[in-house]
Motif scaffolding. Structure first.
Motif, PDB file in Angstrom:
ATOM      1  N   MET A 358       0.817  -1.209   0.000  1.00  0.00           N
ATOM      2  CA  MET A 358       0.000   0.000   0.000  1.00  0.00           C
ATOM      3  C   MET A 358       0.854   1.264   0.000  1.00  0.00           C
ATOM      4  N   ALA A 359       1.895   1.313   0.844  1.00  0.00           N
ATOM      5  CA  ALA A 359       2.665   2.544   1.010  1.00  0.00           C
ATOM      6  C   ALA A 359       3.817   2.671   0.033  1.00  0.00           C
ATOM      7  N   TYR A 360       4.379   1.556  -0.404  1.00  0.00           N
ATOM      8  CA  TYR A 360       5.574   1.598  -1.246  1.00  0.00           C
ATOM      9  C   TYR A 360       5.263   1.370  -2.720  1.00  0.00           C
ATOM     10  N   VAL A 361       4.112   0.737  -3.020  1.00  0.00           N
ATOM     11  CA  VAL A 361       3.745   0.476  -4.412  1.00  0.00           C
ATOM     12  C   VAL A 361       2.584   1.371  -4.851  1.00  0.00           C
ATOM     13  N   SER A 362       1.462   1.312  -4.110  1.00  0.00           N
ATOM     14  CA  SER A 362       0.272   2.051  -4.542  1.00  0.00           C
ATOM     15  C   SER A 362       0.425   3.561  -4.367  1.00  0.00           C
ATOM     16  N   LEU A 363       0.984   4.008  -3.240  1.00  0.00           N
ATOM     17  CA  LEU A 363       1.123   5.443  -2.999  1.00  0.00           C
ATOM     18  C   LEU A 363       1.981   6.132  -4.064  1.00  0.00           C
ATOM     19  N   PRO A 364       3.208   5.696  -4.340  1.00  0.00           N
ATOM     20  CA  PRO A 364       4.000   6.404  -5.361  1.00  0.00           C
ATOM     21  C   PRO A 364       3.420   6.302  -6.758  1.00  0.00           C
ATOM     22  N   SER A 365       2.766   5.182  -7.083  1.00  0.00           N
ATOM     23  CA  SER A 365       2.170   5.088  -8.423  1.00  0.00           C
ATOM     24  C   SER A 365       1.010   6.065  -8.562  1.00  0.00           C
ATOM     25  N   THR A 366       0.250   6.293  -7.467  1.00  0.00           N
ATOM     26  CA  THR A 366      -0.830   7.284  -7.499  1.00  0.00           C
ATOM     27  C   THR A 366      -0.275   8.691  -7.692  1.00  0.00           C
ATOM     28  N   LEU A 367       0.786   9.022  -6.969  1.00  0.00           N
ATOM     29  CA  LEU A 367       1.403  10.337  -7.117  1.00  0.00           C
ATOM     30  C   LEU A 367       1.965  10.540  -8.527  1.00  0.00           C
ATOM     31  N   ALA A 368       2.648   9.525  -9.032  1.00  0.00           N
ATOM     32  CA  ALA A 368       3.215   9.644 -10.378  1.00  0.00           C
ATOM     33  C   ALA A 368       2.124   9.762 -11.435  1.00  0.00           C
ATOM     34  N   ASP A 369       1.012   9.056 -11.225  1.00  0.00           N
ATOM     35  CA  ASP A 369      -0.097   9.149 -12.178  1.00  0.00           C
ATOM     36  C   ASP A 369      -0.697  10.556 -12.163  1.00  0.00           C
TER      37      ASP A 369
END
Length: 541
Positions: A358-369
């Motif tokens: 959740m914090a290391y995969v989903s969070l940065p991908s959401t920010l980058a998107d």
């Protein structure tokens, strides 16, 4: 036309780093890690074949299935959702040619994945190619890939959205891998028999037997082929009956209903809107919302957005729970790991993995998107403070990470007697708070250093999954070679597992516990400092 569609589908695959990772990198990395742990001893129940000789074809098949089943299903699902398949019906290109090009590309990538894993096995582990059984292996490969391609199209036919397709495809294949001799797990007899009902176990064992030089039979395994043909035929019939070239009707119905309810689709007979006078109260009654209210609104929005992503929910919450249930049910409470009953150890360790997703995969991908779609750039011109937006993203990751921890421990407590004593509750909560903070900082660092959301997700998975194997989460550390054990202790994930296991089991706050906490704090502070200096709100020009 078919060749151009094949090239288009293949190019789309290579431009999706996540698909390339799970199809090519993940099988190779798993072979390397497992062979380093288990060595290359002989397997008594496999006619004395060496471990690498068995494992390499098994993961070559797994990579081929990822391409033929998961990647094909996702490509078709996203094309349908974007309206590509619908628009093709009004062009000179026959729709079936486009679909045939995607299937041909999936077969090509499957062959490439099979070849890559096999070459690594031959070069690095002296895996022998049994030439007398090669025709049987080729026939098995063709039937198996055709079977899983048909099942992938069947899955697209019944799954309403690309997100649902992604979650179902990955979930089904990974769960089947545990009962189909892919992941090396000692299963109860009844569960091993369940695996024979599905085609993956037949595909795996037919190819593995073709790589076994001690078997005298040179011909195809007709029983395995018959099962795969039956499943492939069933998948093809489902696809022919239910496949649609347009987005799922329920999706279109919800879109129209939502648009009408918000007034986004006016009708010709609808009267022009009449301005309604609004009387405001005193100026003191109308004020800007506080920073905390804005941050909380962003937290709720992001949490709902992540919860609507089936893949994120599956790998962050459902997958750790399933692994806890699977291993605890297979090995029982009598098994121990790290001096503790297996469920008592696995619950905090798998909770750490769920938080990491959740914090290391989903969070940065959401920010980058958001950055790639210029959402972050436009925010700079709105009353919403950038800090409130970022706090909302971090808060959502922390909130859903805590929900993952609660879910894993709740299932462990109900089914397997996992207990956290009253005196250990506060310490456990503090340990997981430190874990969530560190992983969130690492996620921000990842979003700061990498541009595209696809690359962010690929890099996150490339680092997370191998580190999980050497960090006492998926593999027991006493079996690791010295070099891999040292790598595990260098990075924070292994310290996180040790910290939370010690806290939840009531082992006390000794010197080792504070040492683990210190390493986690150093990694988190360093990542936060670099992310603070390098985070960008706009894409690179």
């Amino acid at each position: 036309m078919l060749r151009s569609q094949f090239r288009y589908a293949t190019r789309s695959f290579w431009r999706t780093p996540v698909a390339a990772f799970f199809t090519l990198v993940f099988p190779v990395s798993f072979v390397v890690v497992v062979c380093a742990i288990a060595g290359n001893a002989t397997i008594s129940d496999r006619s004395g074949v060496r471990f690498a000789q068995f494992l390499v074809p098994v993961f070559a098949v797994f990579g081929a299935c990822m391409a033929a089943f998961v990647s094909l299903a996702l490509g078709v699902a996203y094309a349908r959702e974007a309206g590509v398949l619908k628009r093709l019906r009004s062009t000179p290109l026959p729709p079936w040619v486009h679909l045939a090009g995607r299937v041909a590309s999936a077969v090509y990538v499957s062959l490439l994945a099979f070849a890559v894993v096999t070459v690594v096995g031959v070069v690095a582990y002296d895996v022998d190619i049994v030439w007398r059984t090669l025709p049987a292996v080729v026939l098995t490969f063709v039937v198996g890939v055709a079977c899983f391609a048909a099942l992938g199209l069947a899955l697209v036919s019944i799954a309403p959205t690309p997100a649902a397709t992604q979650a179902l495809a990955n979930g089904c294949l990974i769960l089947l891998a545990f009962i189909s001799d892919v992941f090396v797990v000692q299963l109860p007899q009844w569960l091993a028999q369940v695996g024979w009902f599905f085609p993956l176990k037949h595909f795996v064992n037919a190819v593995a037997d073709g790589f076994n030089p001690f078997l005298a039979d040179n011909g195809p395994a007709w029983g395995h082929l018959a099962v795969m043909l039956a499943w492939g035929t069933a998948g093809a019939l489902v696809a022919l009956r239910f496949f649609t070239w347009e987005p799922h009707p329920s999706r279109e119905h919800r879109s129209r209903r939502g648009a009408i309810s918000t007034g986004a689709v006016p009708t010709r007979s609808a009267p022009a809107p009449v301005p309604v006078p609004v009387t405001l109260g005193p100026a003191t009654d109308v004020g800007a919302p506080s920073w905390w209210r804005l941050a909380w609104g962003q937290t709720r929005f992001t949490a709902v957005k992540l919860l609507r992503d089936p893949l994120a929910v599956f790998f962050a919450i459902v997958f750790p729970v399933l692994l806890l249930v699977f291993f605890s049910a297979v090995y029982g409470r009598e098994a121990t790991w790290g001096g503790l009953p297996l469920p008592q150890y696995l619950a905090p360790a798998l909770a750490v993995y769920g938080v990491a997703v959740m914090a290391y995969v989903s969070l940065p991908s959401t920010l980058a998107d958001d950055r790639s779609r210029l959402v972050l750039k436009r925010l700079r011109g709105t009353p919403l403070p950038s800090s409130a937006y970022l706090a909302g993203r971090i808060g959502a990751a922390a909130l859903l990470g805590a929900a993952t921890v609660v879910a894993v421990f709740a299932v462990g407590a109900v089914l397997f007697g996992v207990r956290v004593g009253p005196a250990a509750v506060v310490v456990t909560a503090f340990a997981f708070a430190a874990v969530i903070a560190c992983l969130t900082a690492l996620g921000l660092l990842l979003a700061s250093l990498i541009e595209s959301p696809e690359s962010v997700t690929a890099v996150a998975l490339v680092t997370l999954l191998p580190l999980s194997m050497v960090s006492d989460i998926f593999v027991n550390s006493p079996g690791l070679p010295t070099v891999m054990s040292a790598i595990g202790w260098t990075f924070p994930l292994r310290h996180m597992a040790a910290l939370t296991v010690a806290a939840s089991s009531g082992q006390g706050l000794g010197t080792a516990w504070w040492g683990h906490l210190g390493v986690i704090a150093l990694w988190g502070l360093a990542a936060a400092a670099v992310a603070w200096r390098t985070f960008r709100w706009e894409p690179r020009s």
